[in-house]
Design an enzyme around this catalytic site. Structure first.
Site, PDB file in Angstrom:
ATOM      1  N   LYS A  18       0.842  -1.198   0.000  1.00 16.78           N
ATOM      2  CA  LYS A  18       0.000   0.000   0.000  1.00 16.78           C
ATOM      3  C   LYS A  18       0.880   1.253   0.000  1.00 16.78           C
ATOM      4  O   LYS A  18       2.098   1.185   0.160  1.00 16.78           O
ATOM      5  CB  LYS A  18      -0.932  -0.017   1.219  1.00 16.78           C
ATOM      6  CG  LYS A  18      -0.217  -0.060   2.557  1.00 16.78           C
ATOM      7  CD  LYS A  18      -1.196  -0.207   3.706  1.00 16.78           C
ATOM      8  CE  LYS A  18      -0.454  -0.275   5.039  1.00 16.78           C
ATOM      9  NZ  LYS A  18      -1.361  -0.346   6.189  1.00 16.78           N
ATOM     10  N   TYR A  57      15.325  30.446   7.361  1.00 16.48           N
ATOM     11  CA  TYR A  57      14.188  31.154   7.939  1.00 16.48           C
ATOM     12  C   TYR A  57      14.360  31.352   9.433  1.00 16.48           C
ATOM     13  O   TYR A  57      14.875  30.487  10.150  1.00 16.48           O
ATOM     14  CB  TYR A  57      12.902  30.367   7.680  1.00 16.48           C
ATOM     15  CG  TYR A  57      12.377  30.481   6.268  1.00 16.48           C
ATOM     16  CD1 TYR A  57      12.009  31.715   5.736  1.00 16.48           C
ATOM     17  CD2 TYR A  57      12.231  29.346   5.477  1.00 16.48           C
ATOM     18  CE1 TYR A  57      11.525  31.810   4.439  1.00 16.48           C
ATOM     19  CE2 TYR A  57      11.739  29.435   4.179  1.00 16.48           C
ATOM     20  CZ  TYR A  57      11.393  30.678   3.672  1.00 16.48           C
ATOM     21  OH  TYR A  57      10.908  30.777   2.385  1.00 16.48           O
ATOM     22  N   MET A  67      10.547  24.365   2.224  1.00 13.42           N
ATOM     23  CA  MET A  67       9.735  23.549   1.327  1.00 13.42           C
ATOM     24  C   MET A  67      10.577  22.787   0.314  1.00 13.42           C
ATOM     25  O   MET A  67      10.341  21.600   0.051  1.00 13.42           O
ATOM     26  CB  MET A  67       8.699  24.416   0.608  1.00 13.42           C
ATOM     27  CG  MET A  67       7.765  23.617  -0.292  1.00 13.42           C
ATOM     28  SD  MET A  67       6.567  24.653  -1.161  1.00 13.42           S
ATOM     29  CE  MET A  67       5.576  25.256   0.208  1.00 13.42           C
ATOM     30  N   ARG A 123     -10.148  -0.446  15.238  1.00 13.08           N
ATOM     31  CA  ARG A 123      -9.898   0.388  14.065  1.00 13.08           C
ATOM     32  C   ARG A 123     -10.738  -0.090  12.886  1.00 13.08           C
ATOM     33  O   ARG A 123     -11.627   0.609  12.435  1.00 13.08           O
ATOM     34  CB  ARG A 123      -8.393   0.377  13.729  1.00 13.08           C
ATOM     35  CG  ARG A 123      -7.968   1.450  12.751  1.00 13.08           C
ATOM     36  CD  ARG A 123      -6.487   1.451  12.498  1.00 13.08           C
ATOM     37  NE  ARG A 123      -6.008   0.222  11.874  1.00 13.08           N
ATOM     38  CZ  ARG A 123      -4.782   0.062  11.376  1.00 13.08           C
ATOM     39  NH1 ARG A 123      -3.906   1.067  11.468  1.00 13.08           N
ATOM     40  NH2 ARG A 123      -4.428  -1.076  10.810  1.00 13.08           N
TER      41      ARG A 123
END
Length: 345
Positions: free
Chosen positions: A33, A242, A290, A128
Site C-alpha cells: 500500500k 528562515y 519547502m 480500528r
C-alpha cells in the site's frame, strides 16, 4: 540534475521477503500500500511477484487497480478498506478481493457481486477496522458459506514483543475463528517475529520488506541522495535560513541542497539531523524549508556535489528517530519530485 535521487534496491527488497518467508511454514504475502511504501508500487510489485508472492495487500481499490496493471491477472490483490459504496465496478473489473469490515459491507458485496471473492477482517481489540465478536457471530455462517478467501485481524502492539495486548489479541482471534474452514491471518512483520503461534495460514509483511523496524536484520532498500545547488561562505555571527534559526560560530561553508518538506524531509529534522558524505556526518543547519535544506560542510575535505540522507550510514529508522517519528512515515512521505532509480530484480 537539480532533483534528488531515490535509489531502490529491489534485490534487497526480495531478500527481505525471502528472509521473512523463511521464518514461517505458511504462505507469505506482501503489503504494498501507499505506492509500495513510497518506493513505487509497479516496480516493487513486479519484483516481489517474481520472488514468489502470490497475494498482495493494499489499502484502497485505486491502489489495487494500479497494482493490477503492473502485475497482471495471476496474483490476488486484497483491499483492506473493504467494499465501499461506489467501488463495485473497480473491484469487479480489476479482480480485487475486498476485506469486509462491516455487516453493511458484506450485504453490499453479496448483493452486488454474489460470486466474487472476498475476505473478512475481524476486530480483536485494536478498535480500528473489522467486525466485533457479536457482529461476526451474527453473520459468520453466511460469510463462510460464500466465496470467502480469508479471515484476518491485525495486531496493535506487535512491535513490542512483551506487550500483553499481543497475547490478548491472539486469544481473541482463536476464540473468534477456531474451527472455521477458511485460511486465517494475524501477523504482519511484527507478528512474524513473535513466533509460530501467530503465523496461522498466512502472513502479510509490510515495513520489514522495505528495510524498517521491527525487522532488525532487514537489508536497507531505499537510498536518498540530494544534489548540492550552491556552497557559500558564512562569517561568524551570520545566520542561515528562515527565522535566523542557525548562527555561525566560526567561518563556515554552507551547502544548499535540493530537497525539503515538500519532498518528505519533515521540518522536524531541523533539530539536529545529519546528512552524510561517505561515512562522514554533515550537520543539517537552519530550518528545513519547502524545497531546500542547508548543511555545514566546513569540515569536509572537499566540496561535495551530493550528500546522502538515507543509506548504509543512516537507515530509515535512524532518520525517523531524528525527526521524532517512525520509518513508515519517512518512507511513505518521499515525494514525487525525486528521480527514482531501480537496481536488481
Amino acid at each position: 540534475m537539480s532533483t534528488g535521487f531515490l535509489s531502490v534496491d529491489l534485490d534487497a527488497l526480495t531478500a527481505n521477503w525471502r528472509s521473512l518467508d523463511a521464518m514461517t511454514d505458511v504462505e507469505t504475502c506482501a503489503v504494498v500500500k501507499a505506492d509500495g511504501y513510497g518506493l513505487g508500487v509497479a516496480k516493487v510489485g513486479r519484483a516481489l511477484m517474481k520472488a514468489g508472492v502470490k497475494r498482495f495487500f493494499v489499502a484502497v481499490p485505486e491502489e489495487g487497480a494500479i497494482l493490477r496493471h503492473a502485475v497482471g491477472p495471476n496474483v490476488e490483490i486484497c483491499i483492506f478498506a473493504g467494499h465501499m459504496r461506489g467501488d463495485t465496478d473497480m473491484i469487479a473489473d480489476m479482480m480485487l478481493t475486498p476485506m469486509i469490515n462491516t455487516i453493511g459491507q458484506l450485504t453490499r458485496h453479496l448483493e452486488a457481486l454474489p460470486d466474487h471473492p472476498f475476505g473478512v477482517q475481524l476486530d480483536t481489540g485494536m478498535n480500528r477496522l473489522g467486525l466485533e465478536i457479536d457482529e461476526w457471530a451474527s453473520i459468520a455462517e453466511i460469510a463462510l458459506t460464500q466465496n470467502c478467501r480469508l479471515v484476518m485481524s491485525h495486531l496493535a502492539c506487535a512491535d513490542t514483543p512483551d506487550h500483553p495486548m499481543n497475547r490478548k489479541q491472539l486469544d481473541q482471534f482463536h476464540l473468534m475463528t477456531d474451527g472455521i474452514n477458511v485460511p486465517r491471518s494475524l501477523a504482519a512483520t511484527g507478528g512474524i517475529l513473535l513466533g509460530p503461534e501467530y503465523h496461522f495460514d498466512m502472513t502479510r509483511p509490510g515495513i520489514g520488506l522495505y528495510g524498517g523496524a521491527p525487522f532488525a536484520d532487514a537489508l536497507p532498500v531505499a537510498y536518498l541522495d540530494l544534489p548540492v545547488i550552491q556552497v557559500r561562505d558564512v562569517e561568524i555571527g551570520e545566520t542561515v535560513g528562515y527565522a535566523n534559526a542557525w548562527t555561525a560560530q566560526r567561518p563556515s561553508k554552507i551547502a544548499t541542497l535540493s530537497g525539503g518538506y515538500a519532498d518528505g524531509l519533515t521540518r522536524a529534522l531541523s533539530a539536529g539531523a545529519n546528512l552524510w558524505h561517505g561515512a562522514q556526518p554533515v550537520p543539517l543547519v537552519g530550518r528545513v524549508s519547502m524545497d531546500l535544506i542547508t548543511a555545514d560542510v566546513t569540515d569536509l575535505p572537499e566540496l561535495p556535489g551530493v550528500l546522502s540522507v538515507l543509506g548504509l550510514d543512516q537507515t530509515v529508522d535512524e532518520l525517523a528517530a531524528r525527526a521524532g517519528t517512525i520509518g513508515y512515515e519517512i518512507l511513505t512521505s518521499l515525494g514525487p519530485r525525486y528521480e527514482r532509480r531501480y537496481s536488481g530484480a
